[in-house]
Design a protein around this motif. Structure first.
Motif, short mmCIF file in Angstrom:
data_model
loop_
_atom_site.label_atom_id
_atom_site.label_comp_id
_atom_site.label_asym_id
_atom_site.label_seq_id
_atom_site.Cartn_x
_atom_site.Cartn_y
_atom_site.Cartn_z
N SER A 1 -2.54 30.45 2.79
CA SER A 1 -1.28 30.32 3.11
C SER A 1 -1.18 31.25 4.58
CB SER A 1 -0.31 31.21 2.21
OG SER A 1 -0.53 32.37 2.28
N LEU A 2 -2.01 31.89 4.66
CA LEU A 2 -1.86 32.38 6.25
C LEU A 2 -2.43 31.20 7.24
CD1 LEU A 2 -3.16 35.96 5.65
CD2 LEU A 2 -1.16 35.36 6.23
N ILE A 3 -3.36 30.61 6.80
CA ILE A 3 -3.79 29.56 7.95
C ILE A 3 -2.71 28.48 7.92
CG2 ILE A 3 -5.54 27.54 8.15
CD1 ILE A 3 -7.23 29.94 7.98
N ARG A 4 -2.10 28.22 7.05
CA ARG A 4 -0.93 27.39 7.04
C ARG A 4 0.15 27.89 7.97
NH1 ARG A 4 -1.15 26.75 1.56
NH2 ARG A 4 0.85 27.89 1.14
N ALA A 5 0.42 28.93 7.84
CA ALA A 5 1.47 29.46 8.78
C ALA A 5 1.17 29.66 10.20
CB ALA A 5 1.74 31.03 8.17
N MET B 1 13.06 29.00 12.25
CA MET B 1 12.37 30.17 12.41
C MET B 1 11.42 31.06 11.24
SD MET B 1 15.76 32.24 14.22
CE MET B 1 15.08 34.19 14.00
N LEU B 2 11.75 30.17 10.12
CA LEU B 2 10.92 30.59 8.96
C LEU B 2 9.39 30.51 9.25
CD1 LEU B 2 12.68 28.50 6.14
CD2 LEU B 2 12.77 30.88 6.59
N PRO B 3 8.78 29.93 9.63
CA PRO B 3 7.52 30.04 9.80
C PRO B 3 6.92 31.36 10.25
CG PRO B 3 8.06 28.00 10.57
CD PRO B 3 9.13 28.56 10.41
N PHE B 4 7.66 32.01 11.07
CA PHE B 4 7.48 33.30 11.79
C PHE B 4 7.60 34.41 10.42
CE2 PHE B 4 8.80 31.16 15.52
CZ PHE B 4 7.82 31.35 16.25
N LEU B 5 8.19 34.11 9.40
CA LEU B 5 8.15 35.04 8.37
C LEU B 5 6.84 35.28 7.82
CD1 LEU B 5 11.47 34.13 6.33
CD2 LEU B 5 11.18 36.06 8.02
N TYR B 6 5.86 34.50 7.83
CA TYR B 6 4.69 34.51 7.23
C TYR B 6 3.69 34.93 8.21
CZ TYR B 6 7.12 31.70 3.84
OH TYR B 6 8.10 31.00 2.97
N GLY B 7 3.33 36.21 8.28
CA GLY B 7 2.26 36.60 9.34
C GLY B 7 2.71 36.71 10.59
N ALA C 1 10.76 20.47 14.24
CA ALA C 1 10.97 21.71 15.01
C ALA C 1 10.25 22.85 14.26
CB ALA C 1 12.28 21.85 15.52
N ARG C 2 10.43 22.85 13.04
CA ARG C 2 9.97 23.96 12.28
C ARG C 2 8.34 23.76 12.27
NH1 ARG C 2 11.25 23.57 5.88
NH2 ARG C 2 10.25 21.66 6.47
N ALA C 3 7.94 22.48 12.26
CA ALA C 3 6.45 22.22 12.18
C ALA C 3 5.66 22.74 13.52
CB ALA C 3 5.98 21.01 11.85
N ILE C 4 6.53 22.32 14.52
CA ILE C 4 5.74 22.87 15.95
C ILE C 4 5.97 24.03 16.28
CG2 ILE C 4 5.85 20.25 16.39
CD1 ILE C 4 8.16 20.69 18.24
N VAL C 5 6.78 24.89 15.59
CA VAL C 5 7.25 26.32 16.39
C VAL C 5 6.28 27.15 16.71
CG1 VAL C 5 8.11 27.31 14.39
CG2 VAL C 5 9.27 27.71 16.40
N VAL C 6 5.32 27.01 15.90
CA VAL C 6 4.08 28.15 16.02
C VAL C 6 3.09 27.64 16.90
CG1 VAL C 6 4.71 29.15 13.76
CG2 VAL C 6 2.83 27.59 13.67
N ARG C 7 3.42 26.38 17.44
CA ARG C 7 2.36 25.85 18.21
C ARG C 7 0.91 25.51 17.21
NH1 ARG C 7 4.02 29.19 22.67
NH2 ARG C 7 6.09 28.37 23.37
N PRO C 8 1.17 24.92 16.47
CA PRO C 8 -0.05 24.81 15.35
C PRO C 8 -1.13 23.96 16.15
CG PRO C 8 1.57 23.19 14.63
CD PRO C 8 2.13 23.92 15.84
N LEU C 9 -2.31 24.05 15.35
CA LEU C 9 -3.31 23.22 15.90
C LEU C 9 -3.28 21.72 15.45
CD1 LEU C 9 -6.44 25.44 14.34
CD2 LEU C 9 -5.93 25.07 16.75
N LEU C 10 -2.46 21.64 14.41
CA LEU C 10 -2.38 20.39 13.99
C LEU C 10 -1.04 20.26 12.98
CD1 LEU C 10 -4.41 17.88 12.46
CD2 LEU C 10 -4.73 19.36 10.67
N VAL C 11 -0.55 19.00 13.38
CA VAL C 11 0.78 18.54 12.29
C VAL C 11 0.35 17.62 11.65
CG1 VAL C 11 3.17 17.63 12.77
CG2 VAL C 11 2.19 19.30 14.39
#
Ligand code: ADP
Length: 227
Positions: A84-88, A111-117, A161-171
């Motif tokens: 779950s930390l990797i996902r976040a 903003m939710l993804p920022f709640l995790y880690g 927007a929620r999927a890209i907000v943390v600038r993930p490696l992968l969507v």
């Protein structure tokens, strides 16, 4: 993320559900490499193993065999908490049914993804980053609305927007246009194409030829194997 850097390095991925007579070999040795900037479509008939593969690539589940390295880190056998930390911090997922929280506004949902880690270790203000992501998907005028006040296309933009907000490696997109009419689907596909042109690495699980046309390459699954 440098272009051509390997994001997904999966080899010999196996997934078995159940045991004995109830045993199902959903994946039987899937190899997949995805580099930064790619846009890969995963296709195949119902039951071919697409969702199972998506869940593994999205760190929602672990394989029963084989090895999955995400940006060089072996994530094949992490605990639920580690996953779950990797996902976040590393992965954004867009679902067919949007999966927005009904009582939260667009801004709160994003903003939710920022709640995790603490994704990507950034110190920047999360509200500002959420607003940037909302602007990126063209939803600035709707940030105070709740999902019930949005059209299907707007809900999917919020989910993107929620999927890209943390600038993930992968969507990862799982039939992301499956609940949308054809015009709205095209708008969402335009958005995915634009994000990919900006460097976002995308994997889309789909039945749709229209989605497939947007991908840089297609991986076809059949009976748990790459065709
Ligand atoms: P697809 O997404 O391509 O339709 P799935 O990955 O959902 O395929 O399913 C692949 C195979 O694994 C199917 O035979 C399906 O019935 C089986 N399967 C999927 N999830 C489970 C589960 N949780 N338990 C048992 N069997 C499952």
């Amino acid at each position: 993320m440098a272009p051509n850097e390997t994001i997904v390095d999966a080899s010999g991925i196996e997934k078995t559900y159940g045991s004995g007579t109830a045993r199902v070999d959903a994946l039987r040795g899937v190899d997949l490499t995805v580099r930064a900037g790619d846009f890969v479509g995963i296709m195949g008939q119902s039951g071919a193993g697409k969702s199972t593969l998506m869940h593994i690539l999205g760190c929602l589940d672990t394989p029963t065999g084989g090895r999955y390295r995400l940006a060089g880190r072996d994530v094949s056998s992490l605990s639920d908490r580690e996953l779950s930390l990797i996902r976040a911090s590393k992965i954004g997922i867009v679902f067919q049914s949007f999966n927005l929280i009904p009582r939260c506004t667009v801004l709160e949902n994003v903003m939710l993804p920022f709640l995790y880690g603490n994704p990507n270790g950034s110190e920047r203000d999360v509200t500002e980053r959420a607003r940037e992501a909302i602007a990126r998907v063209g939803l600035d005028a709707r940030e105070s609305h709740t999902p019930a006040e949005l059209s299907g296309g707007e809900m999917q933009r919020a989910a993107i927007a929620r999927a890209i907000v943390v600038r993930p490696l992968l969507v990862l997109a799982d039939e992301a246009t499956g609940n949308l009419d054809s015009n709205t689907s095209e708008e969402i596909l335009d958005l995915f194409s634009a994000l990919n042109a900006d460097g976002t690495t995308l994997i889309a699980v789909t039945h749709s030829e229209r989605v497939a046309q947007r991908c840089r390459r297609i991986v076809r699954l059949r009976d748990g194997r790459v065709e």
